[in-house]
Design an enzyme around this catalytic site. Structure first.
Site, PDB file in Angstrom:
ATOM      1  N   GLY A   9       0.912  -0.996  -0.017  1.00  0.00           N
ATOM      2  CA  GLY A   9       0.045   0.150   0.014  1.00  0.00           C
ATOM      3  C   GLY A   9       0.878   1.223  -0.091  1.00  0.00           C
ATOM      4  N   LEU A  12       4.361   2.059  -5.400  1.00  0.00           N
ATOM      5  CA  LEU A  12       3.916   2.702  -6.726  1.00  0.00           C
ATOM      6  C   LEU A  12       2.477   2.568  -7.238  1.00  0.00           C
ATOM      7  CD1 LEU A  12       4.952   4.080  -9.314  1.00  0.00           C
ATOM      8  CD2 LEU A  12       5.498   1.948 -10.271  1.00  0.00           C
ATOM      9  N   VAL A  13       1.775   1.376  -7.142  1.00  0.00           N
ATOM     10  CA  VAL A  13       0.760   1.215  -7.557  1.00  0.00           C
ATOM     11  C   VAL A  13      -0.057   0.967  -6.223  1.00  0.00           C
ATOM     12  CG1 VAL A  13      -1.099  -0.391  -8.729  1.00  0.00           C
ATOM     13  CG2 VAL A  13       1.353  -0.143  -9.409  1.00  0.00           C
ATOM     14  N   TYR A 126      13.147 -13.164 -10.946  1.00  0.00           N
ATOM     15  CA  TYR A 126      11.979 -12.635 -10.559  1.00  0.00           C
ATOM     16  C   TYR A 126      10.823 -13.017 -11.496  1.00  0.00           C
ATOM     17  CZ  TYR A 126       8.671  -8.670 -10.799  1.00  0.00           C
ATOM     18  OH  TYR A 126       7.510  -7.823 -10.515  1.00  0.00           O
ATOM     19  N   PRO A 153       1.004  -6.191 -15.985  1.00  0.00           N
ATOM     20  CA  PRO A 153       1.205  -4.854 -16.340  1.00  0.00           C
ATOM     21  C   PRO A 153       2.450  -4.474 -17.153  1.00  0.00           C
ATOM     22  CG  PRO A 153       1.522  -4.931 -14.158  1.00  0.00           C
ATOM     23  CD  PRO A 153       1.009  -6.312 -14.484  1.00  0.00           C
ATOM     24  N   ILE A 156       5.380   0.004 -15.181  1.00  0.00           N
ATOM     25  CA  ILE A 156       4.575   1.112 -14.623  1.00  0.00           C
ATOM     26  C   ILE A 156       5.432   2.317 -13.990  1.00  0.00           C
ATOM     27  CG2 ILE A 156       3.108   1.555 -12.656  1.00  0.00           C
ATOM     28  CD1 ILE A 156       2.503  -1.738 -12.383  1.00  0.00           C
ATOM     29  N   HIS A 169      13.613   1.461 -11.306  1.00  0.00           N
ATOM     30  CA  HIS A 169      13.435   1.163 -12.834  1.00  0.00           C
ATOM     31  C   HIS A 169      14.087   2.178 -13.560  1.00  0.00           C
ATOM     32  CE1 HIS A 169      10.463  -1.816 -11.274  1.00  0.00           C
ATOM     33  NE2 HIS A 169      10.828  -2.439 -12.319  1.00  0.00           N
ATOM     34  N   LYS A 177      18.608  10.849 -11.597  1.00  0.00           N
ATOM     35  CA  LYS A 177      19.787  11.514 -12.291  1.00  0.00           C
ATOM     36  C   LYS A 177      19.874  12.742 -12.894  1.00  0.00           C
ATOM     37  CE  LYS A 177      21.177   7.361 -14.568  1.00  0.00           C
ATOM     38  NZ  LYS A 177      21.645   6.084 -15.123  1.00  0.00           N
ATOM     39  N   ASP A 258      21.605  -3.340 -21.448  1.00  0.00           N
ATOM     40  CA  ASP A 258      20.323  -3.131 -22.079  1.00  0.00           C
ATOM     41  C   ASP A 258      19.492  -3.942 -21.573  1.00  0.00           C
ATOM     42  OD1 ASP A 258      21.437  -2.295 -25.556  1.00  0.00           O
ATOM     43  OD2 ASP A 258      21.078  -1.140 -23.880  1.00  0.00           O
TER      44      ASP A 258
END
Ligand code: GFB
Length: 294
Positions: A9, A12-13, A126, A153, A156, A169, A177, A258
């Site tokens: 909670g 981010l979401v 993950y 998703p 996000i 992310h 940055k 990458d």
């Protein structure tokens, strides 16, 4: 309106579910990796669970902490889904991600392709842990008749993200940055070639769509939540630099990974249910996220 438990909670979401029906807790009150603590939390007559909590991170952190990414996510998901079943919680939505799809698969990504091959090595720990949440949900449907669901998703972004430079992310890391580069008049260093393509969905859109899934989605297969609009990392950099008014030098560090080249998803399932849903345009979402961060 009955109580809905939101895990993650503060994240981010999870932080985008607003309403008196939502119950929050902090990981200090309950460590979801601990079965006993999770059971105690879930034993409170909840009508549903929106399960956002996870050990997440960008490509750097996924490559550097594979053991933690596997263990934490396997324990969290297994405890949450089993505790929901044990305490007769009827409704649950769990979160997968478009990064858990196979690396070598026919595009575009559709919901039926999740298990058709190994994920990209940069975040395979993950990805496999998340895939097991899908396996557990299907198994509980077959044995217990439970109709738990999961959403898939794309990447996000939004306010309240993890802006850590090493482990975040790409979007929050670059915003952080760029802020430092602008304020200290130093170059802005971007990882990789800038060529990889990504899809991004705004956190507030994910919350709205997930609420719809919780109450109205009845199919027993995961559902992709994405704009299906690919953008290159380079394009993301250009928008962030413009929005943050950065005038300095941009440097590309090709020693950094990458990650997966692209993961284009097919969002026709969600669009067939919600044809009029308006996704937040990337430029607008980035503007709001940057304003929040500043
Ligand atoms: O969000 P991100 O770290 O992870 O994006 P993934 C990585 C891409 O952004 C790579 C480039 O192409 C990087 O080279 N990039 C450029 C940067 N500069 C930076 C930077 O400063 N930080 C970061 N982090 N990237 C994630 C999965 O994959 O996708 C997660 O690892 C999650 O598990 C997420 O599911 C949706 O997009 O590659």
């Amino acid at each position: 309106m009955k109580k809905i438990l939101v895990t993650g909670g503060n994240g981010l979401v999870g932080s985008q579910f607003i309403g008196s029906q939502y119950t929050y807790f902090s990981s200090k009150e309950c460590d979801l990796r601990n079965t006993k603590e999770t059971e105690n939390l879930f034993n409170n007559n909840f009508e549903g669970v929106i399960h956002c909590a996870a050990k997440v991170g960008g490509v750097g952190s996924n490559m550097n902490y594979k053991g933690e990414f596997f263990y934490d996510n396997i324990m969290i998901n297994t405890n949450v889904i089993e505790s929901a079943r044990k305490y007769n919680i009827k409704n649950l939505v769990s979160f997968l991600s478009t990064c858990i799809f196979p690396d070598d698969v026919e595009y575009p990504l559709t919901e039926d392709k999740v298990h058709l091959g190994p994920p990209h090595t940069s975040n395979d720990a993950y990805a496999y842990a998340k895939r097991m949440a899908d396996v557990q949900i299907r198994a509980y449907h077959e044995q217990y008749g439970l109709n738990y669901k999961s959403v898939i998703p794309s990447g996000i972004y939004g306010p309240n993200d993890n802006f850590d430079i090493e482990n975040g992310h790409v979007i929050p890391s670059l915003i952080h940055k760029c802020y430092i580069a602008r304020e200290s008049n130093t170059p802005l260093t971007i990882w990789g070639s800038g060529k990889p393509l990504r899809e991004f969905i705004f956190s507030k859109d994910v919350a709205k769509l997930t609420e719809w899934v919780l109450y109205h989605y009845e199919e027993n297969v995961p559902i992709i939540l994405s704009t299906a609009n690919e953008v290159s990392i380079k394009e993301i950099v250009n928008i962030i630099v413009e929005l943050m008014n950065f005038k300095g030098t941009v440097v590309w560090d090709s020693s950094k990974p990458d990650g997966q080249y692209r993961k284009p998803s097919d969002n026709s399932k969600i669009k067939s249910y919600l044809p009029d849903f308006k996704f937040t345009p990337l430029y607008e979402g980035l503007k709001e996220t940057i304003e929040w961060f500043e």
